[in-house]
Scaffold this active site. Structure first.
Site, short mmCIF file in Angstrom:
data_model
loop_
_atom_site.label_atom_id
_atom_site.label_comp_id
_atom_site.label_asym_id
_atom_site.label_seq_id
_atom_site.Cartn_x
_atom_site.Cartn_y
_atom_site.Cartn_z
N LEU A 17 37.13 48.29 37.72
CA LEU A 17 38.23 47.33 38.15
C LEU A 17 39.47 48.43 37.74
O LEU A 17 39.96 48.46 36.90
CB LEU A 17 38.19 46.37 36.73
CG LEU A 17 39.10 45.28 37.07
CD1 LEU A 17 39.24 44.51 38.34
CD2 LEU A 17 39.03 44.32 35.82
N HIS A 18 39.72 48.94 38.79
CA HIS A 18 40.72 49.74 38.95
C HIS A 18 41.90 49.01 39.70
O HIS A 18 41.92 47.91 39.92
CB HIS A 18 40.60 51.03 39.65
CG HIS A 18 39.94 50.94 41.10
ND1 HIS A 18 40.83 51.21 42.23
CD2 HIS A 18 38.91 50.87 41.82
CE1 HIS A 18 40.07 50.79 43.28
NE2 HIS A 18 38.97 50.68 42.88
N ALA A 19 43.26 49.99 40.05
CA ALA A 19 44.27 49.10 40.51
C ALA A 19 44.04 48.11 41.45
O ALA A 19 44.73 47.14 41.55
CB ALA A 19 45.44 50.01 40.67
#
Length: 91
Positions: A17-19
């Site tokens: 769950l990155h940017a």
């Protein structure tokens, strides 16, 4: 009458769950009236806040509990589960 429902889903996309997925998830959650939270390892985050989602530091394979509460909770829950299960359309 407000409904409360929850489901568990595993992060499947390689980068977690990155940017970019956090922004996509927050935008999706903002379309619903219901309050949506993600819970991981006892930490809870407002799913409509990119910063709160990034603070969870969810990596691939992490199990998340999604809790939706409000008028359209079931629809919101389905949409969030679908997005996360699809790997945020990145996988």
């Amino acid at each position: 009458m407000a409904t409360k429902c929850s489901a568990e889903v595993t992060i499947v996309n390689p980068l977690g769950l990155h940017a970019r997925p956090a922004a996509k998830l927050a935008q999706l959650c903002q379309q619903f009236q219901s309050k949506i939270a993600l819970i991981q390892d006892g930490k809870s985050a407002d799913a409509s806040s990119v910063l709160a989602l990034l603070m969870l530091a969810s990596s691939k394979g992490k199990l998340l509990e999604i809790v939706a509460e409000g008028e359209d909770a079931e629809l919101a829950l389905q949409a969030v589960v679908q997005l996360i299960s699809s790997g945020f359309e990145e996988a």
